[in-house]
Design a protein around this motif. Structure first.
Motif, PDB file in Angstrom:
ATOM      1  N   GLN A  90       0.828  -1.207   0.000  1.00  0.00           N
ATOM      2  CA  GLN A  90       0.000   0.000   0.000  1.00  0.00           C
ATOM      3  C   GLN A  90       0.862   1.256   0.000  1.00  0.00           C
ATOM      4  N   SER A  91       1.986   1.230   0.739  1.00  0.00           N
ATOM      5  CA  SER A  91       2.919   2.355   0.714  1.00  0.00           C
ATOM      6  C   SER A  91       3.502   2.523  -0.681  1.00  0.00           C
ATOM      7  N   GLN A  92       3.791   1.408  -1.328  1.00  0.00           N
ATOM      8  CA  GLN A  92       4.353   1.447  -2.673  1.00  0.00           C
ATOM      9  C   GLN A  92       3.374   2.081  -3.656  1.00  0.00           C
ATOM     10  N   LEU A  93       2.112   1.720  -3.520  1.00  0.00           N
ATOM     11  CA  LEU A  93       1.086   2.287  -4.377  1.00  0.00           C
ATOM     12  C   LEU A  93       0.968   3.795  -4.149  1.00  0.00           C
ATOM     13  N   THR A  94       0.982   4.204  -2.891  1.00  0.00           N
ATOM     14  CA  THR A  94       0.893   5.623  -2.565  1.00  0.00           C
ATOM     15  C   THR A  94       2.100   6.388  -3.099  1.00  0.00           C
ATOM     16  N   PHE A  95       3.285   5.795  -2.940  1.00  0.00           N
ATOM     17  CA  PHE A  95       4.517   6.446  -3.409  1.00  0.00           C
ATOM     18  C   PHE A  95       4.501   6.599  -4.928  1.00  0.00           C
ATOM     19  N   ALA A  96       4.110   5.562  -5.640  1.00  0.00           N
ATOM     20  CA  ALA A  96       4.028   5.663  -7.104  1.00  0.00           C
ATOM     21  C   ALA A  96       3.060   6.762  -7.518  1.00  0.00           C
ATOM     22  N   GLY A  97       2.027   6.968  -6.702  1.00  0.00           N
ATOM     23  CA  GLY A  97       1.032   7.985  -7.006  1.00  0.00           C
ATOM     24  C   GLY A  97       1.569   9.402  -6.974  1.00  0.00           C
ATOM     25  N   LEU A  98       2.784   9.619  -6.450  1.00  0.00           N
ATOM     26  CA  LEU A  98       3.375  10.946  -6.493  1.00  0.00           C
ATOM     27  C   LEU A  98       3.618  11.406  -7.929  1.00  0.00           C
ATOM     28  N   TRP A  99       3.717  10.439  -8.854  1.00  0.00           N
ATOM     29  CA  TRP A  99       4.007  10.776 -10.249  1.00  0.00           C
ATOM     30  C   TRP A  99       2.804  10.607 -11.177  1.00  0.00           C
ATOM     31  N   GLY A 100       1.772   9.932 -10.732  1.00  0.00           N
ATOM     32  CA  GLY A 100       0.619   9.741 -11.595  1.00  0.00           C
ATOM     33  C   GLY A 100      -0.189   8.528 -11.186  1.00  0.00           C
ATOM     34  N   VAL A 101      -0.899   7.970 -12.138  1.00  0.00           N
ATOM     35  CA  VAL A 101      -1.789   6.839 -11.882  1.00  0.00           C
ATOM     36  C   VAL A 101      -0.986   5.539 -11.954  1.00  0.00           C
ATOM     37  N   PRO A 102      -0.937   4.741 -10.888  1.00  0.00           N
ATOM     38  CA  PRO A 102      -0.195   3.478 -10.934  1.00  0.00           C
ATOM     39  C   PRO A 102      -0.844   2.479 -11.901  1.00  0.00           C
ATOM     40  N   GLU A 103      -0.002   1.655 -12.525  1.00  0.00           N
ATOM     41  CA  GLU A 103      -0.486   0.588 -13.392  1.00  0.00           C
ATOM     42  C   GLU A 103       0.439  -0.618 -13.270  1.00  0.00           C
ATOM     43  N   ALA A 104      -0.104  -1.805 -13.460  1.00  0.00           N
ATOM     44  CA  ALA A 104       0.685  -3.035 -13.417  1.00  0.00           C
ATOM     45  C   ALA A 104       1.064  -3.445 -14.835  1.00  0.00           C
ATOM     46  N   ASN A 105       2.148  -4.188 -14.961  1.00  0.00           N
ATOM     47  CA  ASN A 105       2.520  -4.753 -16.260  1.00  0.00           C
ATOM     48  C   ASN A 105       1.461  -5.767 -16.679  1.00  0.00           C
ATOM     49  N   PRO A 106       0.966  -5.715 -17.928  1.00  0.00           N
ATOM     50  CA  PRO A 106      -0.114  -6.626 -18.325  1.00  0.00           C
ATOM     51  C   PRO A 106       0.288  -8.090 -18.353  1.00  0.00           C
ATOM     52  N   HIS A 187       7.136  -0.649 -32.000  1.00  0.00           N
ATOM     53  CA  HIS A 187       7.400  -1.353 -30.741  1.00  0.00           C
ATOM     54  C   HIS A 187       6.322  -2.421 -30.579  1.00  0.00           C
ATOM     55  N   ASP A 188       6.750  -3.637 -30.259  1.00  0.00           N
ATOM     56  CA  ASP A 188       5.824  -4.767 -30.209  1.00  0.00           C
ATOM     57  C   ASP A 188       6.290  -5.752 -29.148  1.00  0.00           C
ATOM     58  N   TRP A 189       5.350  -6.301 -28.402  1.00  0.00           N
ATOM     59  CA  TRP A 189       5.660  -7.251 -27.334  1.00  0.00           C
ATOM     60  C   TRP A 189       5.726  -8.697 -27.819  1.00  0.00           C
ATOM     61  N   VAL A 190       5.217  -8.980 -29.016  1.00  0.00           N
ATOM     62  CA  VAL A 190       5.097 -10.374 -29.462  1.00  0.00           C
ATOM     63  C   VAL A 190       6.445 -11.084 -29.570  1.00  0.00           C
ATOM     64  N   PRO A 191       7.507 -10.477 -30.149  1.00  0.00           N
ATOM     65  CA  PRO A 191       8.771 -11.217 -30.236  1.00  0.00           C
ATOM     66  C   PRO A 191       9.367 -11.591 -28.888  1.00  0.00           C
ATOM     67  N   VAL A 202      -1.451 -15.342 -27.433  1.00  0.00           N
ATOM     68  CA  VAL A 202      -0.995 -14.177 -28.191  1.00  0.00           C
ATOM     69  C   VAL A 202      -2.187 -13.471 -28.829  1.00  0.00           C
ATOM     70  N   THR A 203      -3.078 -14.234 -29.420  1.00  0.00           N
ATOM     71  CA  THR A 203      -4.258 -13.644 -30.057  1.00  0.00           C
ATOM     72  C   THR A 203      -5.114 -12.889 -29.057  1.00  0.00           C
ATOM     73  N   ALA A 204      -5.281 -13.448 -27.873  1.00  0.00           N
ATOM     74  CA  ALA A 204      -6.107 -12.804 -26.855  1.00  0.00           C
ATOM     75  C   ALA A 204      -5.489 -11.487 -26.395  1.00  0.00           C
ATOM     76  N   HIS A 205      -4.173 -11.469 -26.154  1.00  0.00           N
ATOM     77  CA  HIS A 205      -3.514 -10.243 -25.712  1.00  0.00           C
ATOM     78  C   HIS A 205      -3.428  -9.215 -26.831  1.00  0.00           C
ATOM     79  N   ARG A 206      -3.299  -9.681 -28.069  1.00  0.00           N
ATOM     80  CA  ARG A 206      -3.137  -8.775 -29.195  1.00  0.00           C
ATOM     81  C   ARG A 206      -4.350  -7.855 -29.360  1.00  0.00           C
ATOM     82  N   GLN A 207      -5.521  -8.291 -28.950  1.00  0.00           N
ATOM     83  CA  GLN A 207      -6.719  -7.460 -29.077  1.00  0.00           C
ATOM     84  C   GLN A 207      -6.570  -6.144 -28.313  1.00  0.00           C
ATOM     85  N   ASN A 208      -5.902  -6.192 -27.182  1.00  0.00           N
ATOM     86  CA  ASN A 208      -5.729  -4.990 -26.365  1.00  0.00           C
ATOM     87  C   ASN A 208      -4.363  -4.334 -26.524  1.00  0.00           C
TER      88      ASN A 208
END
Length: 307
Positions: A90-106, A187-191, A202-208
């Motif tokens: 929770q502290s980590q989430l609050t600290f990240a919020g000093l710069w903007g909206v936190p997000e997780a790696n998909p 830039h692409d995550w597939v390779p 891959v097909t499921a993630h590619r939609q987003n």
């Protein structure tokens, strides 16, 4: 006795990109040197990476202190905080919020309900991190920054390195700067991530997550400083060039992150926390600690489209 003449030095078919003295500016031209009243700054190199002293990240951070930490990150590009043993998710989430909206790696598993991604590396993950990269560059709005907390560290090894991509751009030859001005890259995550997935995944993630384009040279969204913005795993080609020309140019550009003068290296300890500017830097997690474990918790800060 006859002595053979020394063989002539072969002519280079193109100039070296780096030779002799390098330009290593911590802040951009015309920027004022910041002053700090509430924190102590201990540089790890003259231009990238500093330890911040006198801050307990588990306690509320007032706006004056928050502004000094934000300014320090713009100046040093990556900050380190030692002995943060009460720094929980929770502290980590609050600290990240000093710069903007936190997000997780998909693609990372979420360690808890608030979206902090847990990175556990052991014998099953040997060699899976050894590459310079910028987080989320495969997204239309790449992460502005990341906060990483050490949960479990090996007794030796497992360091992380960061490279200053403003320095990488500054030290390109004038000819190379002119060559890449105005170019964009895919830039692409597939390779990379896709190589670990089934075709259906891959097909499921590619939609987003479709492939995206970013300028090869971007301006930092908060300082306006020019940065080289290509990386090994996610930048796949340069738009408008033939495949051979694109590959040749990318091979030259991505290697700039590997130059030691642009880098800082951090030795993790229990309770260590790092926050870095994900647009201004690339990073490399050194996987040299087999068979010990390295467990980290990371959360990113959502970014904006780059220009």
């Amino acid at each position: 006795m006859n002595s053979a003449a020394p063989a002539p030095t072969p002519a280079l078919d193109k100039p070296l990109m780096h030779y002799g003295k390098r330009r290593l500016d911590r802040i951009g031209p015309g920027a004022e040197q910041p002053a700090y009243r509430l924190v102590g700054i201990s540089p790890l190199t003259p231009h990238i990476g500093a330890e911040v002293e006198g801050v307990d990240l588990s306690r509320p951070i007032g706006e004056d202190l928050a502004e000094e930490i934000r300014q320090a990150l713009l100046e040093w590009k990556v900050l380190f905080f030692r002995d943060q043993h009460s720094f929980e998710p929770q502290s980590q989430l609050t600290f990240a919020g000093l710069w903007g909206v936190p997000e997780a790696n998909p693609f990372f598993p979420k360690g808890d309900s608030i979206g902090v991604s847990r990175l556990a590396k052991d014998a099953m993950a040997m060699g899976s991190e050894n590459i310079w990269h910028s987080d989320h560059s495969f997204m239309a709005a790449p992460a502005l920054g990341s906060v990483l907390r050490a949960v479990e560290v090996p007794s030796a090894g497992g360091d992380t390195m960061w490279a200053d991509m403003a320095a990488a751009y500054d030290n390109l030859t004038d000819a190379m700067k002119a060559r890449i001005e105005g170019l964009t890259a895919v830039h692409d995550w597939v390779p990379s991530w896709g190589a670990l997935m089934t075709d259906s995944q891959v097909t499921a993630h590619r939609q987003n997550l479709p492939a995206v384009e970013h300028p090869v040279v971007v301006r930092h969204p908060r300082t306006g400083r020019r940065l080289l913005y290509v990386n090994e795993p996610f930048t796949t080609r340069i738009v408008g060039l033939s495949d051979p020309e694109s590959r040749e140019l990318l091979d030259e550009l991505v290697l700039q992150a590997r130059i030691p003068e642009y880098q800082v290296r951090f030795r993790w300890q229990p309770g260590s926390v790092a926050v870095w500017d994900n647009i201004a830097t690339q990073h490399y997690a050194i996987n040299d600690y087999f068979p010990q474990r390295r467990v980290m918790e990371r959360i990113a800060v959502a970014g904006v489209p780059l220009a």
